[in-house]
Design a protein around this motif. Structure first.
Motif, PDB file in Angstrom:
ATOM      1  N   LEU A 221       0.790  -1.230   0.000  1.00  0.00           N
ATOM      2  CA  LEU A 221       0.000   0.000   0.000  1.00  0.00           C
ATOM      3  C   LEU A 221       0.827   1.288   0.000  1.00  0.00           C
ATOM      4  CD1 LEU A 221      -3.019  -0.949   2.304  1.00  0.00           C
ATOM      5  CD2 LEU A 221      -2.928  -0.822  -0.192  1.00  0.00           C
ATOM      6  N   PRO A 222       1.943   1.384   0.751  1.00  0.00           N
ATOM      7  CA  PRO A 222       2.686   2.656   0.745  1.00  0.00           C
ATOM      8  C   PRO A 222       3.178   3.068  -0.641  1.00  0.00           C
ATOM      9  CG  PRO A 222       3.369   1.302   2.592  1.00  0.00           C
ATOM     10  CD  PRO A 222       2.512   0.437   1.728  1.00  0.00           C
ATOM     11  N   GLY A 223       3.527   2.123  -1.492  1.00  0.00           N
ATOM     12  CA  GLY A 223       4.053   2.457  -2.820  1.00  0.00           C
ATOM     13  C   GLY A 223       3.108   2.117  -3.946  1.00  0.00           C
ATOM     14  N   ILE A 224       1.809   2.083  -3.669  1.00  0.00           N
ATOM     15  CA  ILE A 224       0.861   1.609  -4.675  1.00  0.00           C
ATOM     16  C   ILE A 224       0.782   2.542  -5.884  1.00  0.00           C
ATOM     17  CG2 ILE A 224      -1.205   2.728  -3.731  1.00  0.00           C
ATOM     18  CD1 ILE A 224      -2.640   0.008  -4.307  1.00  0.00           C
ATOM     19  N   ALA A 225       1.065   3.807  -5.704  1.00  0.00           N
ATOM     20  CA  ALA A 225       0.985   4.743  -6.832  1.00  0.00           C
ATOM     21  C   ALA A 225       1.938   4.369  -7.949  1.00  0.00           C
ATOM     22  CB  ALA A 225       1.272   6.171  -6.354  1.00  0.00           C
ATOM     23  N   ALA A 226       3.080   3.760  -7.612  1.00  0.00           N
ATOM     24  CA  ALA A 226       4.084   3.413  -8.613  1.00  0.00           C
ATOM     25  C   ALA A 226       4.069   1.930  -8.976  1.00  0.00           C
ATOM     26  CB  ALA A 226       5.477   3.796  -8.101  1.00  0.00           C
ATOM     27  N   ALA A 227       3.151   1.174  -8.413  1.00  0.00           N
ATOM     28  CA  ALA A 227       3.140  -0.275  -8.635  1.00  0.00           C
ATOM     29  C   ALA A 227       2.643  -0.621 -10.034  1.00  0.00           C
ATOM     30  CB  ALA A 227       2.256  -0.955  -7.592  1.00  0.00           C
ATOM     31  N   PRO A 228       3.345  -1.492 -10.774  1.00  0.00           N
ATOM     32  CA  PRO A 228       2.871  -1.927 -12.095  1.00  0.00           C
ATOM     33  C   PRO A 228       1.583  -2.741 -11.970  1.00  0.00           C
ATOM     34  CG  PRO A 228       5.200  -2.459 -11.765  1.00  0.00           C
ATOM     35  CD  PRO A 228       4.653  -2.060 -10.441  1.00  0.00           C
ATOM     36  N   ALA A 229       0.725  -2.659 -12.957  1.00  0.00           N
ATOM     37  CA  ALA A 229      -0.547  -3.369 -12.932  1.00  0.00           C
ATOM     38  C   ALA A 229      -0.336  -4.878 -12.818  1.00  0.00           C
ATOM     39  CB  ALA A 229      -1.354  -3.046 -14.185  1.00  0.00           C
ATOM     40  N   VAL A 230       0.714  -5.400 -13.432  1.00  0.00           N
ATOM     41  CA  VAL A 230       0.936  -6.845 -13.391  1.00  0.00           C
ATOM     42  C   VAL A 230       1.239  -7.305 -11.965  1.00  0.00           C
ATOM     43  CG1 VAL A 230       3.412  -6.633 -13.938  1.00  0.00           C
ATOM     44  CG2 VAL A 230       2.182  -8.758 -14.476  1.00  0.00           C
ATOM     45  N   GLU A 231       1.944  -6.473 -11.195  1.00  0.00           N
ATOM     46  CA  GLU A 231       2.229  -6.835  -9.799  1.00  0.00           C
ATOM     47  C   GLU A 231       0.954  -6.801  -8.954  1.00  0.00           C
ATOM     48  OE1 GLU A 231       5.339  -4.573  -8.080  1.00  0.00           O
ATOM     49  OE2 GLU A 231       6.847  -5.162  -9.564  1.00  0.00           O
ATOM     50  N   LEU A 232       0.128  -5.796  -9.197  1.00  0.00           N
ATOM     51  CA  LEU A 232      -1.132  -5.704  -8.453  1.00  0.00           C
ATOM     52  C   LEU A 232      -2.044  -6.870  -8.804  1.00  0.00           C
ATOM     53  CD1 LEU A 232      -1.855  -1.874  -8.648  1.00  0.00           C
ATOM     54  CD2 LEU A 232      -0.720  -3.163  -6.832  1.00  0.00           C
ATOM     55  N   SER A 233      -2.049  -7.274 -10.056  1.00  0.00           N
ATOM     56  CA  SER A 233      -2.869  -8.415 -10.470  1.00  0.00           C
ATOM     57  C   SER A 233      -2.399  -9.695  -9.792  1.00  0.00           C
ATOM     58  CB  SER A 233      -2.816  -8.575 -11.992  1.00  0.00           C
ATOM     59  OG  SER A 233      -3.566  -9.707 -12.394  1.00  0.00           O
ATOM     60  N   ALA A 234      -1.094  -9.900  -9.716  1.00  0.00           N
ATOM     61  CA  ALA A 234      -0.556 -11.093  -9.057  1.00  0.00           C
ATOM     62  C   ALA A 234      -0.891 -11.094  -7.571  1.00  0.00           C
ATOM     63  CB  ALA A 234       0.959 -11.164  -9.261  1.00  0.00           C
ATOM     64  N   LEU A 235      -0.798  -9.923  -6.936  1.00  0.00           N
ATOM     65  CA  LEU A 235      -1.148  -9.831  -5.521  1.00  0.00           C
ATOM     66  C   LEU A 235      -2.624 -10.145  -5.314  1.00  0.00           C
ATOM     67  CD1 LEU A 235      -0.467  -9.072  -2.596  1.00  0.00           C
ATOM     68  CD2 LEU A 235      -0.873  -6.677  -3.200  1.00  0.00           C
ATOM     69  N   ALA A 236      -3.472  -9.627  -6.178  1.00  0.00           N
ATOM     70  CA  ALA A 236      -4.911  -9.892  -6.063  1.00  0.00           C
ATOM     71  C   ALA A 236      -5.213 -11.367  -6.242  1.00  0.00           C
ATOM     72  CB  ALA A 236      -5.671  -9.054  -7.097  1.00  0.00           C
ATOM     73  N   GLN A 237      -4.515 -12.015  -7.153  1.00  0.00           N
ATOM     74  CA  GLN A 237      -4.719 -13.452  -7.366  1.00  0.00           C
ATOM     75  C   GLN A 237      -4.401 -14.231  -6.100  1.00  0.00           C
ATOM     76  OE1 GLN A 237      -5.797 -15.215 -10.067  1.00  0.00           O
ATOM     77  NE2 GLN A 237      -6.140 -13.410 -11.350  1.00  0.00           N
ATOM     78  N   ASP A 238      -3.297 -13.892  -5.455  1.00  0.00           N
ATOM     79  CA  ASP A 238      -2.901 -14.594  -4.228  1.00  0.00           C
ATOM     80  C   ASP A 238      -3.884 -14.332  -3.096  1.00  0.00           C
ATOM     81  OD1 ASP A 238      -0.726 -15.612  -5.532  1.00  0.00           O
ATOM     82  OD2 ASP A 238       0.697 -14.144  -4.734  1.00  0.00           O
ATOM     83  N   LEU A 239      -4.268 -13.082  -2.929  1.00  0.00           N
ATOM     84  CA  LEU A 239      -5.168 -12.748  -1.835  1.00  0.00           C
ATOM     85  C   LEU A 239      -6.568 -13.287  -2.081  1.00  0.00           C
ATOM     86  CD1 LEU A 239      -4.076  -9.051  -1.133  1.00  0.00           C
ATOM     87  CD2 LEU A 239      -3.456 -11.109   0.146  1.00  0.00           C
ATOM     88  N   GLY A 240      -7.014 -13.295  -3.322  1.00  0.00           N
ATOM     89  CA  GLY A 240      -8.347 -13.799  -3.642  1.00  0.00           C
ATOM     90  C   GLY A 240      -8.503 -15.273  -3.352  1.00  0.00           C
ATOM     91  N   ARG A 241      -7.401 -16.008  -3.448  1.00  0.00           N
ATOM     92  CA  ARG A 241      -7.453 -17.444  -3.154  1.00  0.00           C
ATOM     93  C   ARG A 241      -7.227 -17.748  -1.683  1.00  0.00           C
ATOM     94  NH1 ARG A 241      -4.318 -17.681  -8.070  1.00  0.00           N
ATOM     95  NH2 ARG A 241      -2.425 -17.680  -6.799  1.00  0.00           N
ATOM     96  N   GLY A 242      -6.831 -16.743  -0.896  1.00  0.00           N
ATOM     97  CA  GLY A 242      -6.484 -16.993   0.499  1.00  0.00           C
ATOM     98  C   GLY A 242      -7.271 -16.132   1.463  1.00  0.00           C
ATOM     99  N   ALA A 243      -6.540 -15.440   2.326  1.00  0.00           N
ATOM    100  CA  ALA A 243      -7.156 -14.702   3.430  1.00  0.00           C
ATOM    101  C   ALA A 243      -7.570 -13.304   2.974  1.00  0.00           C
ATOM    102  CB  ALA A 243      -6.183 -14.629   4.605  1.00  0.00           C
ATOM    103  N   LEU A 244      -8.530 -13.236   2.053  1.00  0.00           N
ATOM    104  CA  LEU A 244      -8.952 -11.945   1.523  1.00  0.00           C
ATOM    105  C   LEU A 244      -9.594 -11.078   2.599  1.00  0.00           C
ATOM    106  CD1 LEU A 244      -9.343 -10.092  -0.935  1.00  0.00           C
ATOM    107  CD2 LEU A 244     -11.558 -11.181  -1.289  1.00  0.00           C
ATOM    108  N   ASP A 245     -10.422 -11.670   3.450  1.00  0.00           N
ATOM    109  CA  ASP A 245     -11.089 -10.886   4.485  1.00  0.00           C
ATOM    110  C   ASP A 245     -10.072 -10.222   5.414  1.00  0.00           C
ATOM    111  OD1 ASP A 245     -13.496 -11.668   3.425  1.00  0.00           O
ATOM    112  OD2 ASP A 245     -13.741 -13.358   4.781  1.00  0.00           O
ATOM    113  N   VAL A 246      -9.017 -10.955   5.738  1.00  0.00           N
ATOM    114  CA  VAL A 246      -7.959 -10.384   6.581  1.00  0.00           C
ATOM    115  C   VAL A 246      -7.263  -9.240   5.860  1.00  0.00           C
ATOM    116  CG1 VAL A 246      -5.729 -10.872   7.653  1.00  0.00           C
ATOM    117  CG2 VAL A 246      -7.605 -12.510   7.885  1.00  0.00           C
ATOM    118  N   ALA A 247      -7.002  -9.422   4.570  1.00  0.00           N
ATOM    119  CA  ALA A 247      -6.335  -8.374   3.797  1.00  0.00           C
ATOM    120  C   ALA A 247      -7.188  -7.109   3.718  1.00  0.00           C
ATOM    121  CB  ALA A 247      -6.018  -8.888   2.393  1.00  0.00           C
ATOM    122  N   LEU A 248      -8.485  -7.266   3.513  1.00  0.00           N
ATOM    123  CA  LEU A 248      -9.367  -6.103   3.433  1.00  0.00           C
ATOM    124  C   LEU A 248      -9.446  -5.394   4.781  1.00  0.00           C
ATOM    125  CD1 LEU A 248     -12.220  -7.551   1.193  1.00  0.00           C
ATOM    126  CD2 LEU A 248     -10.540  -5.810   0.555  1.00  0.00           C
ATOM    127  N   ALA A 249      -9.516  -6.170   5.856  1.00  0.00           N
ATOM    128  CA  ALA A 249      -9.525  -5.559   7.192  1.00  0.00           C
ATOM    129  C   ALA A 249      -8.219  -4.808   7.445  1.00  0.00           C
ATOM    130  CB  ALA A 249      -9.742  -6.628   8.253  1.00  0.00           C
TER     131      ALA A 249
END
Length: 345
Positions: A221-249
């Protein structure tokens, strides 16, 4: 579990104890409260009181044959319906099986008790299947429904239940719950602010997968402004399959802390003490309006996921929206959330 052992929720405990000891026991109770606030603990204690063969002092005795079977999960007159781990909803087949079981006479106790956990995950068809039982309940049965929000329960179902609301617990009560679960007192005091009144949120962080999900998101989150879309997509894939509720909290906690620090400076109380330096660095010179928009996006995602949106898509879209806001953009949150919620898991 006894009603007297429930930490906090004194009014709810008193209402349930009075109902169990009265002459007009409600045939259905709806416990409403945030996730992790203790609804299931209270429901289990209420069920123990209702099934106990020799209640004492308005509570379960804890030693009769009924009480000793409950912790083992072998009591034939207690029926529990929960959402299966791999699903986002409670299946209608589970409801139909429950209603068939309630139609028979109790085997051991004076009545049957059914607990429907995550009742907000019942789809409309499943809630309608439960409605007939609520309208014409078997004479010796009590249903206890647990839900996070009244809007997710059909009005026809709510109107047939005695509604009891559970508010978030104060921090000292959260600490007592955490220590009662075996957490060291010092760690309980450190993590209690993250609970936001719901001890279950902190307990969910104790698993390795949950801790890793929180750590990865807070690192991004601190560096999200400069994060490439491909990295954000990979992170979302990992979180979506796992502890998404914890990540959102964790995201809610992060942006709240950043907003507090941006508005109050060094005097701001921070919930995420373990990343306090990163929070204060992110708050330095930040626009509070922009932070508030990011917090709004996270909360909208939590709502979309609760309405059975595709978890991975919701998380990926959220990260891209957070990046756009961080870059000074102004995305249409209403259009985004409606599109995301329309893509079911």
């Amino acid at each position: 579990m006894k009603l007297s052992a429930v930490i906090g929720h004194e009014r709810a405990v008193a209402r349930l104890a009075a109902a169990a000891g009265g002459t007009r026991l409600p045939h259905a109770v709806l416990l409403l409260g945030p996730a992790g606030v203790g609804k299931r603990t209270l429901a289990d204690a209420f069920a123990a009181r209702l099934l106990c063969a020799a209640p004492a002092g308005g509570d379960a005795c804890g030693v009769c044959a009924q009480c000793t079977r409950l912790p083992a999960g072998t009591h034939p007159d207690l029926h529990v319906v929960t959402r299966q781990e791999e699903r986002r909803d409670v299946r209608i087949e589970q409801v139909r099986e429950l209603t068939r079981g309630l139609a028979f006479q109790p085997l051991m106790a004076a009545r049957k008790v059914a607990i429907v956990d995550d009742a907000h995950c019942l789809n409309e068809q499943a809630q309608n299947a439960l409605l007939k039982t609520l309208e014409e309940p078997p004479g010796a049965s009590v249903l206890v429904l647990l839900a996070t929000a009244p809007a997710l329960i059909l009005p026809t179902v709510r109107s047939r239940c005695q509604v009891i609301r559970l508010d978030p617990l104060p921090t000292d009560a959260v600490v007592r719950v955490l220590t009662a679960q075996g957490m060291p007192a010092e760690r309980a005091r450190l993590l209690a602010p993250l609970a936001e009144g719901s001890p279950g949120r902190v307990l969910a962080l104790e698993g390795d997968a949950a801790a890793a999900a929180r750590e990865r998101l807070l690192a991004a989150l601190p560096g999200i402004a400069a994060a490439p879309a491909v990295e954000l997509s990979a992170l979302a894939q990992d979180l979506g399959r796992g502890a998404l509720d914890v990540a959102l909290a964790a995201a809610v906690g992060w942006y709240r802390d950043v907003l507090h620090a941006a508005l109050l400076g060094a005097a701001a109380p921070l919930a995420n003490q373990d990343v306090a330096p990163a929070v204060r660095a992110a708050a330095a010179g930040a626009d509070p309006t922009r932070i508030l928009r990011q917090l709004e996006a996270v909360c909208a995602t939590i709502d979309a996921v609760a309405r059975n949106a595709n978890r991975t898509l919701a998380m990926e879209t959220l990260l891209l929206v957070l990046r756009e806001i961080a870059r000074g953009g102004d995305p249409d949150l209403q259009r985004w959330t409606s599109t995301t919620a329309a893509r079911p898991a």
